[in-house]
Design an enzyme around this catalytic site. Structure first.
Site, PDB file in Angstrom:
ATOM      1  N   ASP A 142       0.944  -1.124  -0.073  1.00  0.00           N
ATOM      2  CA  ASP A 142       0.078   0.076  -0.127  1.00  0.00           C
ATOM      3  C   ASP A 142       0.934   1.145  -0.207  1.00  0.00           C
ATOM      4  OD1 ASP A 142      -2.914   1.067   1.030  1.00  0.00           O
ATOM      5  OD2 ASP A 142      -1.438   2.438   1.711  1.00  0.00           O
ATOM      6  N   LYS A 188      -3.051   5.985  -4.169  1.00  0.00           N
ATOM      7  CA  LYS A 188      -4.075   6.950  -3.930  1.00  0.00           C
ATOM      8  C   LYS A 188      -3.870   8.281  -4.385  1.00  0.00           C
ATOM      9  CE  LYS A 188      -3.760   4.882   0.771  1.00  0.00           C
ATOM     10  NZ  LYS A 188      -2.551   4.455   0.830  1.00  0.00           N
ATOM     11  N   TYR A 246       2.988   9.918  -0.480  1.00  0.00           N
ATOM     12  CA  TYR A 246       3.912   9.495   0.549  1.00  0.00           C
ATOM     13  C   TYR A 246       5.303   9.550  -0.177  1.00  0.00           C
ATOM     14  CZ  TYR A 246       0.389   6.554   2.574  1.00  0.00           C
ATOM     15  OH  TYR A 246      -0.859   6.396   3.143  1.00  0.00           O
ATOM     16  N   HIS A 300      -7.699   9.790  -1.459  1.00  0.00           N
ATOM     17  CA  HIS A 300      -6.874   9.526  -0.210  1.00  0.00           C
ATOM     18  C   HIS A 300      -7.640  10.272   0.882  1.00  0.00           C
ATOM     19  CE1 HIS A 300      -2.611   9.610   1.473  1.00  0.00           C
ATOM     20  NE2 HIS A 300      -3.556   9.021   2.305  1.00  0.00           N
TER      21      HIS A 300
END
Length: 282
Positions: free
Chosen positions: A46, A76, A51, A109
């Site tokens: 994931d 996401k 990120y 997200h």
């Protein structure tokens, strides 16, 4: 080595129930730790555009060398990329970094209600799925009212909602709603974020009874609830230990004891979805 069970989505596809999360993992480090996780047995990774480590994850997938269909990959679309045109561009960048032609699961997200673009973004995910570029589509951090809005305006519900969920904040109302709609619940920050869950006397006693760690008990509790769970660690020993949680079998009473630790909003560690417009969080 244990094998993660899978849960079936409402669209007929399935997801490994125990995955490996890379929130707050640097891009260069992700290239190594994701390989370590795959070698430990994980078949579900994931990540997210927000990120800033999708390229590292992509490198790890290439280095691991497993057939494409043997690793489930989630990413996401971030808040700043909501809206049709920005979502399409963000998705292209995600796929380029991951080195994939088709994504297993793509999530919005955060609902980011101040932006008012969640429905347009959701319609774009539906479009990408119809084009065969995404296998399944879902959301993250959505409240009941956000989910209701998607269904009312598009007729399409997410297959999964990834939410903050740990013993002190286990969101019973939202989980119940998910169950009523056939939406899979996925837990982020399943071990909490330093809020004392792993030192809680109830969890400590259960861990001692099973001769396992409190982290393993907490992951096993999530699995017993029927959640997808994505613990994160960059330590090889803990990555392996988290995966070994699959072998921890809790009694129904133990599951109930842990669930009863819920503190409501006082247990929330991350941001409130009602307010988040720019922060990426988990």
């Amino acid at each position: 080595m244990p094998v993660s069970p899978s849960l079936t989505f409402s669209d007929g596809r399935s997801i490994p129930q125990l995955g490996y999360g890379v929130w707050q993992v640097g891009n260069a480090e992700a290239a190594d730790v994701v390989v370590t996780a795959i070698e430990a047995g994980y078949r579900h990774v994931d990540t997210a555009r927000g990120y800033n480590n999708e390229a590292g994850v992509g490198e790890a997938l290439q280095r691991a060398g497993l057939p494409r269909d043997e690793v489930f990959v989630t990413s996401k679309v971030p808040n700043q990329d909501q809206g049709r045109d920005r979502t399409l561009a963000s998705f292209d960048a995600t796929m380029a970094d991951l080195g994939l032609d088709e994504l297993d699961l793509y999530l919005i997200h955060w609902p980011a209600p101040p932006k008012g673009l969640a429905v347009d973004t959701w319609k774009t995910l539906i479009e990408l799925q119809e084009q065969g570029r995404i296998r399944s589509i879902g959301v993250s951090n959505f409240r009941i009212e956000d989910l209701e809005q998607l269904e009312a305006e598009t007729g399409v519900l997410p297959v999964l909602n990834q939410i903050e969920l740990h013993p002190y904040f286990n969101q019973p109302e939202l989980r119940e709603y998910h169950a009523s709609k056939g939406i899979v619940t996925e837990s982020w920050s399943p071990l909490g974020q330093g809020g004392g869950e792993l030192e809680d006397p109830v969890i400590t006693a259960i861990a001692e009874a099973h001769d396992v760690t409190t982290a393993q008990v907490t992951i096993a509790w999530n699995l017993a609830l029927g959640n997808v769970v994505i613990p994160k660690s960059v330590t090889p020993e803990r990555i392996a230990a988290n995966f070994a949680s699959l072998e921890v079998e809790l009694s129904a009473d133990e599951v109930e004891q842990i669930t009863a630790l819920h503190k409501g909003e006082a247990g929330r560690r991350g941001g409130n979805p009602a307010e988040m417009a720019s922060h990426q969080g988990a």
